[in-house]
Design an enzyme around this catalytic site. Structure first.
Site, mmCIF file in Angstrom:
data_model
loop_
_atom_site.group_PDB
_atom_site.id
_atom_site.type_symbol
_atom_site.label_atom_id
_atom_site.label_comp_id
_atom_site.label_asym_id
_atom_site.label_seq_id
_atom_site.Cartn_x
_atom_site.Cartn_y
_atom_site.Cartn_z
ATOM 1 C CG HIS A 197 21.104 47.443 -47.761
ATOM 2 N ND1 HIS A 197 21.223 47.713 -49.112
ATOM 3 C CD2 HIS A 197 19.986 48.103 -47.350
ATOM 4 C CE1 HIS A 197 20.235 48.505 -49.499
ATOM 5 N NE2 HIS A 197 19.475 48.753 -48.446
ATOM 6 C CD GLU A 248 24.204 45.298 -49.241
ATOM 7 O OE1 GLU A 248 24.925 46.319 -49.093
ATOM 8 O OE2 GLU A 248 23.126 45.326 -49.858
ATOM 9 N NE ARG A 265 16.910 46.107 -48.963
ATOM 10 C CZ ARG A 265 17.556 46.370 -50.087
ATOM 11 N NH1 ARG A 265 18.445 45.497 -50.550
ATOM 12 N NH2 ARG A 265 17.346 47.482 -50.750
ATOM 13 C CG ASN A 299 20.562 52.999 -50.073
ATOM 14 O OD1 ASN A 299 21.010 54.107 -49.735
ATOM 15 N ND2 ASN A 299 20.809 52.468 -51.263
ATOM 16 N NE ARG A 300 14.981 51.050 -52.501
ATOM 17 C CZ ARG A 300 16.220 50.650 -52.722
ATOM 18 N NH1 ARG A 300 17.239 51.314 -52.181
ATOM 19 N NH2 ARG A 300 16.472 49.597 -53.475
ATOM 20 C CG HIS A 315 25.287 49.532 -50.777
ATOM 21 N ND1 HIS A 315 24.151 49.325 -50.031
ATOM 22 C CD2 HIS A 315 25.518 50.864 -50.717
ATOM 23 C CE1 HIS A 315 23.718 50.475 -49.536
ATOM 24 N NE2 HIS A 315 24.540 51.434 -49.940
ATOM 25 C CB SER A 316 27.974 43.431 -51.561
ATOM 26 O OG SER A 316 27.207 42.767 -50.583
ATOM 27 C CE1 TYR A 321 16.653 48.953 -56.987
ATOM 28 C CE2 TYR A 321 17.607 47.017 -58.033
ATOM 29 C CZ TYR A 321 17.417 47.802 -56.918
ATOM 30 O OH TYR A 321 18.022 47.458 -55.734
ATOM 31 C CD GLU A 361 25.222 47.585 -54.991
ATOM 32 O OE1 GLU A 361 25.495 46.528 -54.383
ATOM 33 O OE2 GLU A 361 24.263 48.323 -54.676
#
Length: 572
Positions: A330, A333, A385, A406-407, A458-459, A510, A533
């Site tokens: 991302h 980040e 992002r 990341n999707r 990530h963060s 989520y 994260e």
């Protein structure tokens, strides 16, 4: 006719590139990387009315000397090498200029065209003046639904981070953590959002009063000595500020560092490597300095042609377990690639302190998995992002850029509607639509029997996430995964007491399909697959000040060492 570099444009570039007259070319000096568009940093050193006896000094990457020979230029080899990052830049004297006219013209044209033709260079820098980060505390299911409805309906409210599930009694380090979400609100809707929250009795507080102020104080300016490419051991990374990626490579010579090339020594490509990446140059420095254990490899290209450069760290031998680490998936980040390069610093440059981790384990480390988005987050939109591929289809999606990398992985991937292509979590028109995710997956699959741990950094939120993320059920070997992750979290917390949550992404955040960690476990078969994260928990969010790079790096390195020690001790 002579054309000054300050007047370079498409029209006179065409004149230059079509010219075959000695007097039509200028000797250009390519200065250090700059935040300016590429065509603005091609500067005059001297304007020459050339003849066959004139000598011209130009700056050229070491790798282009053979190119000069191939063009028929007479290059005097008594040149002065200057170490710029890990790229040996050469001041060379050229005689018999006529054959070099097309070469120098092409150099100017390629550098300028890469800036003029790329869609990112002329965009207005996004300002976040007046934007606020608001933390909300929904107390039950209905209030959670109200927060979700607010985010879905209001385009000027962005969900930065959320963890709605800790009250379920999951295994975490902060079991009593309240359910919370961080919402970025524009000044235009700030009042409306506060009224909405008050009306529905949802507790809230402001974490960041003005986001633009936080952005402007996040990253200190580079010191003058750094701007001068001081040789600080052969690289510019300082871990006191966030470094840019910079240079586009659309016009890179295919013979120099093509995809799949293993580079054990510094071999910059001709022409465009003059504008180099601080991060990539650090990998080159390590490969050039620690030749016995380090190799760089270009595993693919980004949508805009930037290298996806990986460093393999190995003492050799067969049958050793390997650890994969990637950062910067991302773009916004920034702490992620900074932390991954900090891990490399200690893994390689302080190897005598933990030689067993190199003797027993191989390492594949990709600090920057989304270089286009990362550079765009520096140059134009700090909160970008996604990738920078061109997507869209409907009126709403037309003209939008990027896919959430990341999707985009092909494991329970959820197709994204073209009308959603402007959303920051757009999953793409198809799985692995992005060259970045595709290149990573292909490399990992080619070594899936070696790689025992997959770590993607990530963060923010201070969480150590275990699959699954696409559903709430846990894997059958969840306890094994949790136990090893616990070692990492405990080692991390021992450094300065930073509090991390440990559990599945579905529990703590989520459900989200198409993630790299789920793919690594579900497709590549890597048992220990984790997403980390990094800090903080919302005081700064994605704009964590650069003075936090070193402390975050220290504790994350401690966690990685604990994971690696598990395998160095012979465990599976």
């Amino acid at each position: 006719m002579s054309i000054k570099a300050s007047n370079i444009n498409k029209r006179n570039l065409k004149q230059l590139s079509n010219s075959r007259h000695e007097s039509d070319i200028i000797a250009g000096e390519i200065f250090k990387p700059s935040s300016e568009p590429l065509h603005k940093i091609v500067k005059m050193s001297t304007e020459y009315e050339t003849d066959r006896d004139k000598e011209v000094e130009v700056i050229t990457p070491a790798g282009s000397l053979d190119e000069l020979d191939m063009m028929g230029a007479s290059v005097e080899r008594s040149y002065k090498p200057v170490l710029m990052g890990a790229s040996f830049i050469i001041f060379c004297t050229m005689r018999r200029l006529t054959p070099t006219v097309p070469l120098l013209a092409a150099l100017l044209q390629m550098l300028s065209a890469s800036a003029l033709e790329d869609g990112d260079t002329d965009e207005t820098v996004v300002s976040y003046k007046g934007y606020q980060l608001i933390r909300v505390f929904p107390m039950d299911g209905p209030q959670v639904d109200l927060v979700r409805s607010l985010v879905d309906k209001e385009e000027q409210v962005t969900l930065w981070s959320r963890h709605f599930a800790p009250s379920r009694g999951v295994d975490t380090y902060r079991r009593n953590q309240s359910s919370a979400a961080d919402l970025l609100t524009s000044p235009q809707v700030k009042g409306t959002v506060v009224d909405y929250l008050d009306t529905h009795h949802i507790a809230h507080l402001v974490l960041i009063q003005d986001l633009q102020t936080a952005i402007e104080s996040e990253n200190p300016p580079m010191e003058p000595e750094d701007e001068e490419w001081e040789n600080r051991g052969g690289h510019r990374l300082s871990w006191t500020r966030y470094h840019r990626h910079k240079g586009l490579h659309k016009y890179r010579d295919s013979r120099a560092n093509p995809v799949g090339t293993t580079v054990s020594r510094c071999t910059p490509s001709a022409f465009t490597s003059l504008i180099v990446s601080d991060i990539d140059s650090y990998l080159d420095y390590l490969a050039n300095t620690y030749t016995d254990i380090c190799q760089t490899e270009i595993i693919g290209k980004s949508s805009q042609g930037r290298d996806l450069k990986l460093l393999k760290v190995s003492t050799g031998g067969k049958g050793k377990p390997a650890i994969w680490i990637d950062g910067g998936i991302h773009a916004r980040e920034w702490i992620s690639p900074a932390t991954v390069t900090y891990i490399l610093l200690h893994l390689v440059e302080f190897r005598d302190q933990h030689s067993e981790l190199l003797d027993s384990v191989d390492w594949y480390i990709l600090p920057l998995a989304n270089p286009d988005g990362y550079e765009y987050s520096h140059s134009t939109d700090r909160l970008w992002r996604k990738t920078r591929s061109r997507v869209g289809g409907s009126k709403r999606g037309a003209g939008c850029y990027g896919v959430d990398p990341n999707r985009n992985w092909d494991f329970h991937w959820a197709p994204g509607s073209p009308s959603d292509s402007c959303r920051e979590d757009f999953s793409g028109p198809r799985a692995f639509s992005e060259p970045e995710t595709r290149a990573m997956s292909e490399f990992i699959l080619s070594r899936q029997l070696e790689i025992k741990v997959y770590l993607t950094v990530h963060s923010y939120s201070q969480m150590w996430l275990v699959p699954w993320g696409y559903k709430e059920e846990k894997p059958r070997d969840y306890y094994d995964m949790y136990t090893l992750a616990e070692k990492g979290v405990e080692a991390l917390e021992a450094i300065r007491g930073t509090d991390y949550l440990l559990g599945t992404a579905a529990e703590l955040l989520y459900t989200a399909p198409g993630g790299s960690d789920d793919w690594a476990k579900g497709v590549a078969g890597i048992k220990y697959s984790y997403s980390i994260e990094l800090p903080d928990t919302g005081d700064y969010g994605f704009v964590l000040p650069a003075n936090q790079i070193e402390p975050v790096g220290q504790e994350t390195w401690a966690a990685v060492k604990a994971i690696a020690t598990h395998f160095a001790d012979g465990h599976n």
